[in-house]
Design a protein around this motif. Sequence first.
Motif, PDB file in Angstrom:
ATOM      1  N   PHE A   1      22.546 -46.497   2.917  1.00 36.00           N
ATOM      2  CA  PHE A   1      23.924 -46.875   2.585  1.00 36.00           C
ATOM      3  C   PHE A   1      24.686 -47.408   3.795  1.00 36.00           C
ATOM      4  O   PHE A   1      24.623 -46.841   4.879  1.00 36.00           O
ATOM      5  CB  PHE A   1      24.679 -45.664   2.025  1.00 36.00           C
ATOM      6  N   PRO A   2      25.405 -48.492   3.595  1.00 36.22           N
ATOM      7  CA  PRO A   2      26.094 -49.161   4.697  1.00 36.22           C
ATOM      8  C   PRO A   2      27.475 -48.577   4.978  1.00 36.22           C
ATOM      9  O   PRO A   2      28.464 -49.296   5.030  1.00 36.22           O
ATOM     10  CB  PRO A   2      26.195 -50.597   4.191  1.00 36.22           C
ATOM     11  N   PHE A   3      27.564 -47.270   5.200  1.00 31.54           N
ATOM     12  CA  PHE A   3      28.867 -46.679   5.495  1.00 31.54           C
ATOM     13  C   PHE A   3      29.218 -46.849   6.969  1.00 31.54           C
ATOM     14  O   PHE A   3      28.307 -46.880   7.787  1.00 31.54           O
ATOM     15  CB  PHE A   3      28.849 -45.181   5.153  1.00 31.54           C
ATOM     16  N   PRO A   4      30.490 -46.944   7.344  1.00 27.52           N
ATOM     17  CA  PRO A   4      31.663 -46.895   6.492  1.00 27.52           C
ATOM     18  C   PRO A   4      31.920 -48.219   5.760  1.00 27.52           C
ATOM     19  O   PRO A   4      31.647 -49.288   6.300  1.00 27.52           O
ATOM     20  CB  PRO A   4      32.791 -46.622   7.497  1.00 27.52           C
ATOM     21  N   ILE A   5      32.454 -48.124   4.554  1.00 26.87           N
ATOM     22  CA  ILE A   5      32.851 -49.311   3.807  1.00 26.87           C
ATOM     23  C   ILE A   5      34.375 -49.294   3.722  1.00 26.87           C
ATOM     24  O   ILE A   5      34.960 -48.301   3.290  1.00 26.87           O
ATOM     25  CB  ILE A   5      32.256 -49.299   2.388  1.00 26.87           C
ATOM     26  N   LYS A   6      35.005 -50.379   4.167  1.00 25.77           N
ATOM     27  CA  LYS A   6      36.471 -50.429   4.203  1.00 25.77           C
ATOM     28  C   LYS A   6      37.012 -51.313   3.090  1.00 25.77           C
ATOM     29  O   LYS A   6      36.571 -52.445   2.925  1.00 25.77           O
ATOM     30  CB  LYS A   6      36.932 -50.912   5.571  1.00 25.77           C
ATOM     31  N   LEU A   7      37.946 -50.766   2.326  1.00 27.43           N
ATOM     32  CA  LEU A   7      38.543 -51.487   1.197  1.00 27.43           C
ATOM     33  C   LEU A   7      40.057 -51.417   1.305  1.00 27.43           C
ATOM     34  O   LEU A   7      40.592 -50.425   1.788  1.00 27.43           O
ATOM     35  CB  LEU A   7      38.131 -50.838  -0.128  1.00 27.43           C
ATOM     36  N   SER A   8      40.741 -52.455   0.822  1.00 27.82           N
ATOM     37  CA  SER A   8      42.198 -52.362   0.769  1.00 27.82           C
ATOM     38  C   SER A   8      42.765 -53.334  -0.252  1.00 27.82           C
ATOM     39  O   SER A   8      42.141 -54.332  -0.595  1.00 27.82           O
ATOM     40  CB  SER A   8      42.803 -52.644   2.143  1.00 27.82           C
ATOM     41  N   GLY A   9      43.947 -52.990  -0.757  1.00 30.35           N
ATOM     42  CA  GLY A   9      44.620 -53.843  -1.724  1.00 30.35           C
ATOM     43  C   GLY A   9      45.754 -53.093  -2.375  1.00 30.35           C
ATOM     44  O   GLY A   9      45.901 -51.883  -2.182  1.00 30.35           O
ATOM     45  N   PRO A  10      46.574 -53.810  -3.160  1.00 30.99           N
ATOM     46  CA  PRO A  10      47.685 -53.154  -3.850  1.00 30.99           C
ATOM     47  C   PRO A  10      47.183 -52.309  -5.027  1.00 30.99           C
ATOM     48  O   PRO A  10      46.278 -52.725  -5.740  1.00 30.99           O
ATOM     49  CB  PRO A  10      48.537 -54.329  -4.338  1.00 30.99           C
ATOM     50  N   VAL A  11      47.752 -51.123  -5.212  1.00 33.28           N
ATOM     51  CA  VAL A  11      47.347 -50.210  -6.287  1.00 33.28           C
ATOM     52  C   VAL A  11      47.720 -50.795  -7.653  1.00 33.28           C
ATOM     53  O   VAL A  11      48.857 -51.203  -7.882  1.00 33.28           O
ATOM     54  CB  VAL A  11      48.007 -48.829  -6.103  1.00 33.28           C
ATOM     55  N   GLN A  12      46.693 -50.861  -8.531  1.00 30.03           N
ATOM     56  CA  GLN A  12      46.877 -51.435  -9.867  1.00 30.03           C
ATOM     57  C   GLN A  12      47.136 -50.342 -10.904  1.00 30.03           C
ATOM     58  O   GLN A  12      46.663 -49.230 -10.745  1.00 30.03           O
ATOM     59  CB  GLN A  12      45.574 -52.129 -10.298  1.00 30.03           C
ATOM     60  N   ARG A  13      47.802 -50.728 -11.973  1.00 27.35           N
ATOM     61  CA  ARG A  13      47.967 -49.809 -13.085  1.00 27.35           C
ATOM     62  C   ARG A  13      46.649 -49.732 -13.852  1.00 27.35           C
ATOM     63  O   ARG A  13      46.002 -50.752 -14.090  1.00 27.35           O
ATOM     64  CB  ARG A  13      49.080 -50.327 -14.009  1.00 27.35           C
ATOM     65  N   GLY A  14      46.220 -48.524 -14.202  1.00 22.08           N
ATOM     66  CA  GLY A  14      45.014 -48.379 -15.006  1.00 22.08           C
ATOM     67  C   GLY A  14      45.396 -48.251 -16.467  1.00 22.08           C
ATOM     68  O   GLY A  14      46.439 -48.764 -16.870  1.00 22.08           O
ATOM     69  N   PHE A  15      44.585 -47.542 -17.240  1.00 13.60           N
ATOM     70  CA  PHE A  15      44.899 -47.418 -18.658  1.00 13.60           C
ATOM     71  C   PHE A  15      45.434 -46.044 -18.994  1.00 13.60           C
ATOM     72  O   PHE A  15      45.500 -45.655 -20.160  1.00 13.60           O
ATOM     73  CB  PHE A  15      43.677 -47.758 -19.493  1.00 13.60           C
ATOM     74  N   GLY A  16      45.800 -45.278 -17.958  1.00 12.30           N
ATOM     75  CA  GLY A  16      46.351 -43.953 -18.173  1.00 12.30           C
ATOM     76  C   GLY A  16      45.422 -43.101 -19.009  1.00 12.30           C
ATOM     77  O   GLY A  16      45.871 -42.328 -19.844  1.00 12.30           O
ATOM     78  N   ARG A  17      44.111 -43.252 -18.757  1.00 10.13           N
ATOM     79  CA  ARG A  17      43.152 -42.498 -19.554  1.00 10.13           C
ATOM     80  C   ARG A  17      43.044 -41.048 -19.106  1.00 10.13           C
ATOM     81  O   ARG A  17      41.974 -40.529 -18.853  1.00 10.13           O
ATOM     82  CB  ARG A  17      41.777 -43.173 -19.522  1.00 10.13           C
ATOM     83  N   GLY A  18      44.192 -40.424 -18.976  1.00 16.47           N
ATOM     84  CA  GLY A  18      44.187 -38.986 -18.767  1.00 16.47           C
ATOM     85  C   GLY A  18      43.924 -38.511 -17.356  1.00 16.47           C
ATOM     86  O   GLY A  18      43.629 -37.346 -17.148  1.00 16.47           O
ATOM     87  N   GLY A  19      44.021 -39.384 -16.380  1.00 14.30           N
ATOM     88  CA  GLY A  19      43.854 -38.933 -14.998  1.00 14.30           C
ATOM     89  C   GLY A  19      44.797 -37.794 -14.674  1.00 14.30           C
ATOM     90  O   GLY A  19      44.367 -36.744 -14.203  1.00 14.30           O
ATOM     91  N   LYS A  20      46.050 -38.018 -14.988  1.00 12.70           N
ATOM     92  CA  LYS A  20      47.052 -36.994 -14.679  1.00 12.70           C
ATOM     93  C   LYS A  20      46.889 -35.756 -15.558  1.00 12.70           C
ATOM     94  O   LYS A  20      47.102 -34.636 -15.102  1.00 12.70           O
ATOM     95  CB  LYS A  20      48.458 -37.568 -14.789  1.00 12.70           C
TER      96      LYS A  20
END
Length: 157
Positions: A1-20
């Motif tokens: 595995f090629p860690f570390p993998i760096k990601l970034s971007g603006p947080v998107q709305r999901g489908f509210g499938r019960g995460g909370k």
Amino acid sequence: FPFPIKLSGPVQRGFGRGGKDLGCPTANLPDESIESIASVTKTGVYYGFAQVLPRPEGNELSEDDVKVHPMAMSLGWNPFYKNERLTAEIHIMHEFQADFYGYEMKVVVLGYIRRELDYTTREALIDDIEIDKLVAIRSLDRPDYKKFSTDSFFASK
Ligand code: ADP
Ligand code: MG
């Protein structure tokens, strides 16, 4: 595995499938920002660090909210799109003062916990999420991983 993998971007709305509802809200990154991980890794649960950046135009987040925190990430095919689209859902192990949709999020992925599993009950799923969080916290406490929490990739102030 090629860690570390760096990601970034603006947080998107999901489908509210019960995460909370599951006690585990997961912030989504946009498709474009996960291309680098999609091509090199397999689906499943990962751990690492994440940071939500304050917005220059003012924000509802506290000073603690915008620090670097441990995270657990689920990388999987999204059933909503007939499993044609990969999504990265990131649970940050911190109690936030407010939601942060639209805020810039930075993520460093450091390790793999397990493959995706199917659950027959909601309780079984919740139990496993708790185990994932413990594994993530314990792993990230090792010096070799901990050092990434102060990586220059993250904003220091
Ligand atoms: P959605 O389907 O929109 O992703 P969730 O129930 O998964 O809905 O909630 C995710 C949202 O909750 C995030 O986008 C973020 O704004 C907010 N949130 C609050 N606390 C956290 C946290 N500790 N980790 C991730 N997201 C959080
Ligand atoms: Mg979510």
